[in-house]
Design an enzyme around this catalytic site. Structure first.
Site, PDB file in Angstrom:
ATOM      1  N   PRO A  10       0.797  -1.222   0.000  1.00 51.11           N
ATOM      2  CA  PRO A  10       0.000   0.000   0.000  1.00 51.11           C
ATOM      3  C   PRO A  10       0.834   1.279   0.000  1.00 51.11           C
ATOM      4  O   PRO A  10       1.852   1.371   0.678  1.00 51.11           O
ATOM      5  CB  PRO A  10      -0.817  -0.104   1.294  1.00 51.11           C
ATOM      6  N   ASN A  11       0.341   2.222  -0.778  1.00 47.74           N
ATOM      7  CA  ASN A  11       0.879   3.590  -0.872  1.00 47.74           C
ATOM      8  C   ASN A  11       2.187   3.698  -1.652  1.00 47.74           C
ATOM      9  O   ASN A  11       2.681   4.799  -1.880  1.00 47.74           O
ATOM     10  CB  ASN A  11       1.037   4.228   0.522  1.00 47.74           C
ATOM     11  N   ARG A  18       4.798  11.077  -2.442  1.00 45.02           N
ATOM     12  CA  ARG A  18       4.621  10.789  -1.028  1.00 45.02           C
ATOM     13  C   ARG A  18       5.874  11.094  -0.207  1.00 45.02           C
ATOM     14  O   ARG A  18       6.933  10.499  -0.440  1.00 45.02           O
ATOM     15  CB  ARG A  18       4.316   9.290  -0.913  1.00 45.02           C
ATOM     16  N   TYR A  23      11.047   9.196   1.463  1.00 46.10           N
ATOM     17  CA  TYR A  23      11.123   8.142   0.447  1.00 46.10           C
ATOM     18  C   TYR A  23      11.838   8.552  -0.845  1.00 46.10           C
ATOM     19  O   TYR A  23      12.003   7.724  -1.749  1.00 46.10           O
ATOM     20  CB  TYR A  23       9.713   7.640   0.113  1.00 46.10           C
ATOM     21  N   ASN A  74       8.084  -5.448  -0.564  1.00 49.40           N
ATOM     22  CA  ASN A  74       7.974  -4.240   0.250  1.00 49.40           C
ATOM     23  C   ASN A  74       6.490  -4.158   0.612  1.00 49.40           C
ATOM     24  O   ASN A  74       5.677  -3.687  -0.191  1.00 49.40           O
ATOM     25  CB  ASN A  74       8.431  -2.996  -0.508  1.00 49.40           C
ATOM     26  N   ALA A  77       2.990  -0.606   5.023  1.00 49.82           N
ATOM     27  CA  ALA A  77       2.472  -0.643   6.397  1.00 49.82           C
ATOM     28  C   ALA A  77       1.952  -2.018   6.802  1.00 49.82           C
ATOM     29  O   ALA A  77       1.903  -2.329   8.004  1.00 49.82           O
ATOM     30  CB  ALA A  77       1.377   0.408   6.563  1.00 49.82           C
ATOM     31  N   GLU A  98      12.295  -9.395   2.792  1.00 50.07           N
ATOM     32  CA  GLU A  98      11.543  -8.208   3.224  1.00 50.07           C
ATOM     33  C   GLU A  98      12.365  -6.970   2.881  1.00 50.07           C
ATOM     34  O   GLU A  98      13.558  -6.914   3.189  1.00 50.07           O
ATOM     35  CB  GLU A  98      11.298  -8.277   4.736  1.00 50.07           C
ATOM     36  N   HIS A 100      12.490  -2.552   2.573  1.00 52.33           N
ATOM     37  CA  HIS A 100      11.937  -1.218   2.822  1.00 52.33           C
ATOM     38  C   HIS A 100      12.893  -0.178   2.260  1.00 52.33           C
ATOM     39  O   HIS A 100      14.117  -0.316   2.394  1.00 52.33           O
ATOM     40  CB  HIS A 100      11.769  -0.957   4.324  1.00 52.33           C
ATOM     41  N   ARG A 107      12.952   4.887  12.634  1.00 52.05           N
ATOM     42  CA  ARG A 107      11.706   5.658  12.570  1.00 52.05           C
ATOM     43  C   ARG A 107      10.813   5.335  13.784  1.00 52.05           C
ATOM     44  O   ARG A 107      11.300   4.886  14.802  1.00 52.05           O
ATOM     45  CB  ARG A 107      11.019   5.372  11.230  1.00 52.05           C
TER      46      ARG A 107
HETATM   47  C1  DQA Z   1       8.091   1.273   3.910  1.00 55.00           C
HETATM   48  C2  DQA Z   1       8.152   1.485   5.428  1.00 55.00           C
HETATM   49  C3  DQA Z   1       6.795   1.247   6.055  1.00 55.00           C
HETATM   50  O1  DQA Z   1       6.866   1.462   7.461  1.00 55.00           O
HETATM   51  C4  DQA Z   1       5.779   2.223   5.475  1.00 55.00           C
HETATM   52  O2  DQA Z   1       4.505   1.975   6.026  1.00 55.00           O
HETATM   53  C5  DQA Z   1       5.750   2.189   3.988  1.00 55.00           C
HETATM   54  C6  DQA Z   1       7.020   2.134   3.259  1.00 55.00           C
HETATM   55  C7  DQA Z   1       9.426   1.617   3.221  1.00 55.00           C
HETATM   56  O3  DQA Z   1       9.611   1.207   2.081  1.00 55.00           O
HETATM   57  O4  DQA Z   1      10.273   2.314   3.799  1.00 55.00           O
HETATM   58  O5  DQA Z   1       4.697   2.288   3.374  1.00 55.00           O
HETATM   59  O6  DQA Z   1       7.813  -0.088   3.658  1.00 55.00           O
END
Ligand code: DQA
Length: 145
Positions: A10-11, A18, A23, A74, A77, A98, A100, A107
């Site tokens: 998501p996102n 964003r 990011y 990735n 959240a 995993e 990110h 964070r």
């Molecule tokens: C993320 C880190 C997550 O905590 C966050 O909710 C994201 C992006 C990252 O790529 O740094 O949506 O996965």
């Protein structure tokens, strides 16, 4: 040729717009291009996908079985909330990394917890878009072993 599913949660479709201070300004389309180019360089076929929906991500993980030799995820959240994604990764028994963009451990406290980490081969975080190519190298090496 070995094949990897690179799955984004998501996102992540909002990358570039964003929170650029967290990011960066690289878009998801830029990252997909980077991954495809890197795949050609290291002989790794790449399928790249994104969904904002937990169930769609679960389906994509299930569908990877028999098609791909590894997964890079990735989960955004959902990393910090989703037992369903953890169970899906455990079910398919594919080496999964995993990933990110940001260093989640530097964070907020709620980002320090990952449900999926315990069923993943390893974690790459904090290297921005470059983390995707690092994860591809790691999957490629693992599949060869
Ligand atoms: C993320 C880190 C997550 O905590 C966050 O909710 C994201 C992006 C990252 O790529 O740094 O949506 O996965």
């Amino acid at each position: 040729m070995a094949s990897v599913l690179i799955l984004n949660g998501p996102n992540l479709n909002m990358l570039g717009i964003r929170q650029p201070e967290v990011y960066g300004v690289t878009t998801l389309a830029d990252i997909e291009k980077l991954c495809k180019e890197h795949g050609q360089a290291i002989d790794l076929e790449v399928s790249f996908a994104q969904s904002n929906h937990e169930g769609a991500l679960v389906d994509a993980i299930h569908d990877a079985r028999g098609t791909h030799q590894g997964i890079i995820i990735n989960a955004g959240a959902y990393t910090h909330t989703s037992i369903a994604l953890m169970d899906a990764i455990a079910s398919v028994e594919l080496p999964t990394i995993e990933l990110h963009l940001s260093n989640v451990h530097a964070r907020e406290e709620f980002r320090h917890k990952s449900y999926i980490a315990k069923v993943c081969l390893g974690i790459i975080c904090g290297f921005g878009a470059q983390g995707y190519t690092l994860a591809m190298d790691a999957i490629k090496a693992h599949v060869k072993d």
